[in-house]
Design an enzyme around this catalytic site. Structure first.
Site, PDB file in Angstrom:
ATOM      1  N   HIS A 115      31.614 138.008  23.620  1.00  0.00           N
ATOM      2  CA  HIS A 115      31.083 138.371  22.198  1.00  0.00           C
ATOM      3  C   HIS A 115      31.021 139.637  21.792  1.00  0.00           C
ATOM      4  O   HIS A 115      31.062 140.175  20.711  1.00  0.00           O
ATOM      5  CB  HIS A 115      30.122 137.409  21.947  1.00  0.00           C
ATOM      6  CG  HIS A 115      28.835 137.938  22.156  1.00  0.00           C
ATOM      7  ND1 HIS A 115      28.169 137.792  23.243  1.00  0.00           N
ATOM      8  CD2 HIS A 115      27.930 138.910  21.673  1.00  0.00           C
ATOM      9  CE1 HIS A 115      26.816 138.304  23.457  1.00  0.00           C
ATOM     10  NE2 HIS A 115      26.774 138.898  22.328  1.00  0.00           N
TER      11      HIS A 115
ATOM     12  N   HIS B 139      23.688 140.683  29.236  1.00  0.00           N
ATOM     13  CA  HIS B 139      23.427 140.159  28.174  1.00  0.00           C
ATOM     14  C   HIS B 139      24.379 138.894  27.668  1.00  0.00           C
ATOM     15  O   HIS B 139      24.276 137.780  27.409  1.00  0.00           O
ATOM     16  CB  HIS B 139      23.305 141.106  27.027  1.00  0.00           C
ATOM     17  CG  HIS B 139      23.478 140.575  25.644  1.00  0.00           C
ATOM     18  ND1 HIS B 139      22.629 139.857  25.092  1.00  0.00           N
ATOM     19  CD2 HIS B 139      24.420 140.720  24.580  1.00  0.00           C
ATOM     20  CE1 HIS B 139      22.945 139.461  23.788  1.00  0.00           C
ATOM     21  NE2 HIS B 139      24.069 140.052  23.605  1.00  0.00           N
TER      22      HIS B 139
ATOM     23  N   GLU C  38      32.885 145.024  19.635  1.00  0.00           N
ATOM     24  CA  GLU C  38      32.085 145.974  18.829  1.00  0.00           C
ATOM     25  C   GLU C  38      31.553 147.091  19.769  1.00  0.00           C
ATOM     26  O   GLU C  38      31.541 148.046  18.998  1.00  0.00           O
ATOM     27  CB  GLU C  38      30.824 144.835  18.416  1.00  0.00           C
ATOM     28  CG  GLU C  38      29.732 145.681  17.475  1.00  0.00           C
ATOM     29  CD  GLU C  38      30.469 145.861  15.974  1.00  0.00           C
ATOM     30  OE1 GLU C  38      31.526 145.452  15.880  1.00  0.00           O
ATOM     31  OE2 GLU C  38      29.859 146.511  15.442  1.00  0.00           O
ATOM     32  N   ASP C  39      31.290 146.837  20.923  1.00  0.00           N
ATOM     33  CA  ASP C  39      30.702 147.821  21.821  1.00  0.00           C
ATOM     34  C   ASP C  39      31.540 148.381  22.915  1.00  0.00           C
ATOM     35  O   ASP C  39      31.112 149.291  23.494  1.00  0.00           O
ATOM     36  CB  ASP C  39      29.192 147.068  22.572  1.00  0.00           C
ATOM     37  CG  ASP C  39      28.333 146.651  21.565  1.00  0.00           C
ATOM     38  OD1 ASP C  39      28.244 147.245  20.458  1.00  0.00           O
ATOM     39  OD2 ASP C  39      27.690 145.855  21.677  1.00  0.00           O
TER      40      ASP C  39
END
Ligand code: MN
Length: 717
Positions: free
Chosen positions: A72, A48, A76-77
């Site tokens: 990016h 991704h 967050e992940d």
């Protein structure tokens, strides 16, 4: 999936000075960070960020932006900390990654009610560095491209709507036309798959049919332009299914009428040649009026420049032309991203070349808090839309000028029908308030509430308007029916008859009505009088003009009352016994009024109130005036009819209120006539049976206290 060296090669191909080392390190860093994570498609998660970076190479962005794209989702992940990114990739990249992460966390449908703060963050993140938004848009584009892998339909739909409502307009705002178009089309495919398919089929058909023609037009244009020594590149332009769909909805036209499917781009070398080319086209073909636009001298808000025109080209075919230079073309397609080609490393990166962004920043700097910020901002980026939120944080997207009533109907029809008030950002506000971007709207509902026709004057959405109209029509009808029934009731009772549905059913044909309810509604609306209906049901009764019916009506009442057998004339002093007397139909004198008698040859005496306008007519005939007064010694049980002029707000319940107030004050509506009717008010004449003038004054006073009643006065002449 693009491979590592392919990505680096692509970046180096448009930016020879790219930091190859940073690109390689970011690639490996993200791959390790995402490890064995997978996407809904089953692909490794790392594919991704890599695809997102790939999308961004199309816009020829700088190394820091590509590195940010690769990293990016790591904050967050994965377990990666921002400090680590700062250490390994430097301040610039760390700030960008932080910005994208914040933007991701905003979540336009978050459960929190802190939407004001969220909007502030969104603007801040965008304005600090416009590259943050570029990465976010590319991220969204790839997520949309892989949307079909997500299993839950509600989730796909939510993402598609968010894309349509927020990301596509954002892309448009920063001039990324191609990005906007792709996002919209993908979202359209999710939201209206059938519509999209049928448009594609039609497009295919038209393309096949027009294939030869497009080439012919291009060739003809080419040679025309070349004759003038201009070197132009002409391309047939494909319209997207979504743009066609939107046009069809906006203009209410069918596919066949969409003439500008034939659209061409003419790309030339200079601004001067743009205008020359325009002149050639206008010289060679008839111009379609109203299509010429000069976005070169006046660029659009997103820096778009081009000349637009429409001509009737070869075969009288309507053709749309966009004429622009190469540079204009790139800006048109890539918007803000295009600037890197021409102004590498310039000041464009902070996005402040956009006036709207500058204005927002300025307000942001001077506002005390996020609420104030929102209060002062008209988030210009969606100038034709407002974004508001439910208390649960759901986004409701409405056209500019929308009110809480529009909002309520957008949430649910029931909510709209029942809404009595609205809290905007926690404060009770009038229903007619215009909503602003970021408003959190809480609709207060009541089971007892029904839609009001006054809402129609301020709502802007079609849904709200049509619901209100439908309801009002229904309700009006019900009220007319009720009122009509009571008028009929008293009209029949005055003649000593009972009103029965059977009797009414027998005369439906006479009045061309389909049901007893319809007939009653006609009477209630003042289109038929109670007397007319009575006379139809009992044809023996004499036909009298409407106003005249009132006096005998009072007589009939008196006749029925057992306490007096003396008739009406007795109650007036100053008359010669045996003289015929009747109350004037113009002013309806009541016991207690100061009165005057007018002697009319052959008709006896007509009693007027002293202030009746009709008296002017007799100004020059003093011999006709007769001094009379009420006989107050007599306690007359008679009922008299007073007439009032009344102006009632055209809202549901107003007529009901009117009859309730009159009944509560022992009055009785004997007749009603609507004299004027606007969307706001009814003007009516109402005849009310009362004892005397004091009684009528009480009734009028009681009516004055009712908010639905705008104005009320006795009718005079
Ligand atoms: Mn992502």
């Amino acid at each position: 999936m693009i491979r590592q060296f392919e990505l680096v090669e692509t970046v180096r191909s448009y930016d020879p000075g790219a930091d190859e080392d940073a690109l390689n390190r970011a690639y490996v860093f993200a791959m390790i960070a995402h490890g064995s994570q997978t996407r809904a498609s089953g692909d490794p998660y790392f594919s991704h960020p890599l695809e997102v970076a790939g999308i961004l190479t199309r816009y020829k962005v700088d190394t820091a932006t590509i590195v940010t794209a690769l990293l990016h989702d790591t904050i967050e992940d994965t377990d990666v900390e921002l400090e680590t990114i700062d250490e390994q990739f430097g301040d610039e990249v760390a700030k960008l990654v932080d910005g994208v992460t914040k933007l991701t966390r905003i979540g336009f449908q978050s459960d929190q009610a802190k939407q004001a703060e969220n909007f502030r963050k969104l603007v801040l993140a965008m304005s600090e560095d416009i590259r943050v938004l570029l990465v976010k848009l590319a991220d969204r584009l790839h997520n949309m491209q892989t949307l079909h892998f997500i299993k839950k339909p509600e989730k796909r739909r939510r993402i598609a709507m968010e894309t349509m409502d927020i990301y596509a307009p954002l892309a448009e705002r920063i001039g990324m036309q191609e990005m906007k178009t792709e996002l919209e089309d993908l979202a359209f495919g999710e939201l209206s798959p059938d519509a999209r398919k049928s448009i594609l089929r039609r497009l295919d058909f038209l393309r096949e049919r027009g294939e030869g023609m497009i080439d012919e037009i291009i060739t003809e244009f080419q040679s025309l332009i070349r004759e003038s020594g201009i070197n132009a590149e002409i391309k047939g332009r494909e319209k997207t299914p979504y743009s066609i769909w939107r046009k069809m909805q906006k203009n209410d036209v069918g596919f066949e009428q969409l003439s500008d499917i034939m659209a061409f781009r003419v790309i030339v070398g200079s601004v001067e040649e743009c205008y020359q080319t325009l002149g050639i086209a206008h010289g060679a073909y008839p111009v379609v009026p109203g299509r010429f636009k000069d976005y070169i001298s006046t660029p659009k808000h997103n820096a778009y420049r081009s000349l637009h025109t429409g001509v009737f080209g070869p075969h009288q075919q309507r053709v749309e032309l966009q004429i622009r230079t190469r540079e204009m073309h790139e800006v048109a397609e890539a918007g803000v991203a295009a600037h890197w080609n021409y102004k590498q490393g310039g000041t464009v990166k902070d996005g402040t070349q956009y006036r709207w962004l500058r204005e927002l920043l300025d307000i942001l700097e001077h506002a005390a808090g996020p609420e104030e910020f929102l209060e002062h901002t008209k988030l210009e980026m969606f100038s034709d839309q407002v974004f508001c939120f439910t208390p649960r944080g759901d986004l409701i997207n409405l056209p500019t000028g929308a009110t809480p009533v529009d909002f309520a109907y957008a949430v649910h029809s029931e909510v709209g029908d029942r809404c009595v008030g609205a809290k905007i950002n926690g404060r009770m506000m009038p229903l007619r308030s215009q909503l602003r971007n970021g408003d959190q709207v809480e609709i207060v509902t009541s089971k007892a509430q029904t839609p009001s026709p006054t809402w129609e004057r301020f709502v802007v959405t079609g849904k709200a308007r049509s619901r209100i109209r439908r309801f009002v029509r229904l309700q009006e009808h019900e009220q007319y029916e009720k009122l009509g029934r009571s008028i009929l009731h008293s009209a029949f009772a005055d003649e000593g008859y009972d009103l029965t549905d059977k009797g009414l059913a027998g005369v439906l044909k006479v009045f061309k009505q389909s049901s007893v309810e319809e007939l009653c509604a006609q009477v209630g609306a003042g289109l038929l009088t109670g007397r007319e209906v009575f006379e139809a049901v009992y044809p023996g009764a004499k036909k009298k003009p409407w106003y005249d019916a009132i006096v005998p009506l009072a007589k009939a009442r008196a006749r029925r009352s057992k306490s007096t057998g003396k008739g009406d004339a007795i109650s007036i002093k100053g008359l010669i016994p045996g003289m015929a007397m009747h109350m004037a139909g113009c002013c309806h004198p009541l016991p207690g009024d100061r009165i005057v008698g007018i002697v009319t040859t052959g008709k006896g005496v007509t009693i007027h109130t002293i202030d009746c306008d009709t008296l002017e007519t007799f100004h020059d005939h003093p011999e006709k005036w007769l001094d009379v007064s009420w006989n107050e010694d007599l306690q007359s049980p008679d009922v008299h009819v007073g007439r009032v002029k009344i102006s009632v707000a055209n809202v549901p319940g107003a007529l009901g209120e009117l009859s309730t107030v009159i009944a509560r004050n022992s009055g009785n509506i004997s007749n009603l006539k609507i004299t004027n009717r606007t969307t706001d008010f009814f003007d009516m004449l109402i005849d009310i049976e009362v004892k005397d003038v004091r009684h009528l004054t009480e009734v009028i006073a009681a009516l004055r206290t009712s908010p639905a009643i705008h104005a009320i006065d006795r009718a005079k002449g």
